[in-house]
Motif scaffolding. Structure first.
Motif, short mmCIF file in Angstrom:
data_model
loop_
_atom_site.label_atom_id
_atom_site.label_comp_id
_atom_site.label_asym_id
_atom_site.label_seq_id
_atom_site.Cartn_x
_atom_site.Cartn_y
_atom_site.Cartn_z
N LEU A 139 7.59 -46.87 -41.19
CA LEU A 139 6.46 -46.01 -41.54
C LEU A 139 5.85 -45.39 -40.29
N ILE A 140 5.67 -46.18 -39.24
CA ILE A 140 5.13 -45.66 -37.99
C ILE A 140 6.07 -44.60 -37.41
N SER A 141 7.37 -44.85 -37.46
CA SER A 141 8.34 -43.85 -36.97
C SER A 141 8.21 -42.55 -37.76
N MET A 142 8.08 -42.67 -39.07
CA MET A 142 7.90 -41.49 -39.90
C MET A 142 6.62 -40.75 -39.54
N TYR A 143 5.56 -41.50 -39.27
CA TYR A 143 4.27 -40.90 -38.93
C TYR A 143 4.36 -40.12 -37.61
N ILE A 144 4.88 -40.76 -36.56
CA ILE A 144 4.85 -40.10 -35.25
C ILE A 144 5.87 -38.97 -35.16
N ASN A 145 6.86 -38.96 -36.05
CA ASN A 145 7.84 -37.87 -36.06
C ASN A 145 7.48 -36.76 -37.03
N ASP A 146 6.37 -36.93 -37.74
CA ASP A 146 5.89 -35.86 -38.60
C ASP A 146 5.44 -34.68 -37.73
N VAL A 147 5.70 -33.48 -38.19
CA VAL A 147 5.43 -32.29 -37.38
C VAL A 147 3.97 -32.21 -36.95
N GLU A 148 3.06 -32.70 -37.76
CA GLU A 148 1.63 -32.62 -37.42
C GLU A 148 1.22 -33.66 -36.38
N ASN A 149 2.09 -34.63 -36.12
CA ASN A 149 1.72 -35.71 -35.21
C ASN A 149 2.57 -35.73 -33.94
N LEU A 150 3.30 -34.66 -33.68
CA LEU A 150 4.18 -34.64 -32.52
C LEU A 150 3.40 -34.71 -31.20
N ASN A 151 2.20 -34.15 -31.17
CA ASN A 151 1.39 -34.26 -29.95
C ASN A 151 1.04 -35.72 -29.66
N ALA A 152 0.71 -36.45 -30.72
CA ALA A 152 0.42 -37.87 -30.56
C ALA A 152 1.66 -38.62 -30.07
N LYS A 153 2.82 -38.23 -30.58
CA LYS A 153 4.07 -38.85 -30.14
C LYS A 153 4.33 -38.54 -28.67
N ASN A 154 4.17 -37.29 -28.28
CA ASN A 154 4.45 -36.89 -26.90
C ASN A 154 3.47 -37.51 -25.92
N ARG A 155 2.21 -37.69 -26.34
CA ARG A 155 1.22 -38.32 -25.47
C ARG A 155 1.35 -39.84 -25.46
N LYS A 156 2.16 -40.37 -26.37
CA LYS A 156 2.28 -41.82 -26.55
C LYS A 156 0.93 -42.44 -26.90
N ASP A 157 0.21 -41.75 -27.80
CA ASP A 157 -1.07 -42.30 -28.27
C ASP A 157 -0.87 -43.66 -28.90
N GLU A 158 -1.89 -44.50 -28.80
CA GLU A 158 -1.82 -45.75 -29.53
C GLU A 158 -1.92 -45.46 -31.02
N ILE A 159 -1.32 -46.33 -31.82
CA ILE A 159 -1.31 -46.19 -33.26
C ILE A 159 -2.15 -47.31 -33.86
N ILE A 160 -3.07 -46.93 -34.72
CA ILE A 160 -3.92 -47.91 -35.41
C ILE A 160 -3.35 -48.15 -36.80
N ILE A 161 -3.22 -49.43 -37.17
CA ILE A 161 -2.89 -49.78 -38.55
C ILE A 161 -4.00 -50.67 -39.08
N ILE A 162 -4.41 -50.41 -40.32
CA ILE A 162 -5.48 -51.16 -40.95
C ILE A 162 -4.98 -51.68 -42.29
N SER A 163 -4.98 -52.99 -42.45
CA SER A 163 -4.52 -53.62 -43.68
C SER A 163 -5.72 -54.19 -44.42
N ASN A 164 -5.90 -53.76 -45.68
CA ASN A 164 -6.98 -54.32 -46.48
C ASN A 164 -6.56 -54.41 -47.94
N THR A 165 -7.42 -54.97 -48.76
CA THR A 165 -7.07 -55.21 -50.15
C THR A 165 -8.31 -55.12 -51.04
N ASP A 166 -8.09 -54.85 -52.32
CA ASP A 166 -9.15 -55.00 -53.31
C ASP A 166 -8.58 -55.88 -54.43
N SER A 167 -9.23 -55.89 -55.58
CA SER A 167 -8.81 -56.80 -56.64
C SER A 167 -7.45 -56.46 -57.23
N LEU A 168 -7.00 -55.21 -57.07
CA LEU A 168 -5.75 -54.77 -57.69
C LEU A 168 -4.68 -54.32 -56.70
#
Length: 283
Positions: free
Chosen positions: A33-62
């Motif tokens: 998923l992260i590979s797909m994200y950083i290779n998306d055309v809108e995120n190529l600048n983030a890929k080229n800059r080697k920006d850090e990637i934030i992932i947030i895992s949460n849940t609700d009742s369902l």
């Protein structure tokens, strides 16, 4: 359409909550998923800059949720009490927040409890992907978003179904969506001009000193059949008489038909903002 929920992340910049060493291990799904994200055309600048990637895992009742977005570490520092840890992947620092018991990574070693940063912050509206699963770990397309509700999620769906099951859970009849969470928002059946005329011609309470272009907003619920019911005031004018008049006019509007919202090929219940402008109130 505005970015998902109109959410502006508050990214605190007083200090960094960096772990001293890598202490989490990403699942293969999360890596892809992260590979797909950083290779998306809108995120190529983030890929080229080697920006850090934030992932947030949460849940609700369902559901289980995983949010992914790039954070330019040269400008923004993320300091939250729910910081789980970090690792490296594909040249990027990956930092995880949310639940320690996640389906998207495992914790190798725990870190010390983080303290929330000071109140100095930068407003940051990142390009967020949010992936949703039901509690049986089947993919939930209805609550999966690629930045906005109307973006194509087919690639994300294919990836999720590579690792997880396809959901057989029907769309919940009582699920209520915000207007920014649906591909096609609900509409007043007679058109926007007619809606504005109904509001202006029925608003009987007048004020000369109303502040702002939009003094009051009332939320109404449009069900899957286009029927409207009053919900609540989502933006108050701080004038009880004006607010009550807005509720009265909103009840009149609820007598009319609406075109229901649709999302991922399904008609859904959605909230609709009835916006009262300054011109409706000022004589």
């Amino acid at each position: 359409m505005n970015k998902l929920f109109g959410i502006i992340f508050m990214v605190f910049s007083f200090m960094s909550c960096q772990a001293k060493k890598d202490n989490i291990m990403l699942t293969d799904f999360t890596k892809e998923l992260i590979s797909m994200y950083i290779n998306d055309v809108e995120n190529l600048n983030a890929k080229n800059r080697k920006d850090e990637i934030i992932i947030i895992s949460n849940t609700d009742s369902l559901h289980y949720y995983l949010s992914v977005f790039a954070n330019n570490s040269k400008e923004y520092k993320f300091c939250r009490e729910d910081f789980i840890g970090q690792t490296s992947y594909s040249g990027h620092l990956i930092r995880a927040f949310g639940s320690e018991n996640s389906n998207f990574y495992s914790v190798i070693s725990e870190i010390k409890t983080q303290k929330r940063c000071g109140d100095n912050f930068t407003e940051y509206d990142p390009s967020i992907w949010r992936i949703c699963f039901f509690k049986d770990l089947s993919f939930c397309k209805m609550k999966t978003y690629k930045v906005t509700a109307d973006r194509d999620i087919s690639a994300i769906q294919s990836l999720a179904q590579k690792f997880f099951e396809t959901s057989n859970v029907p769309v919940a009849n009582n699920e209520i969506y915000q207007i920014a969470e649906v591909e096609i928002a609900p509409e007043f059946a007679l058109g926007e001009d007619s809606l504005r005329h109904i509001i202006n011609s029925n608003f009987a309470v007048k004020r000369n000193n109303m502040q702002g272009k939009v003094p009051v907003v009332v939320s109404i619920l449009i069900d899957k059949n286009g029927k409207a019911t009053l919900n609540n005031i989502s933006k108050s004018s701080n004038d009880t008489e004006i607010d009550n008049e807005a509720l009265r006019v909103a009840k009149i509007i609820c007598q009319y038909e609406f075109v229901p919202a649709s999302h991922r090929g399904e008609k859904v219940n959605a909230l609709f903002p009835v916006v009262f402008l300054r011109n409706d109130i000022v004589p």
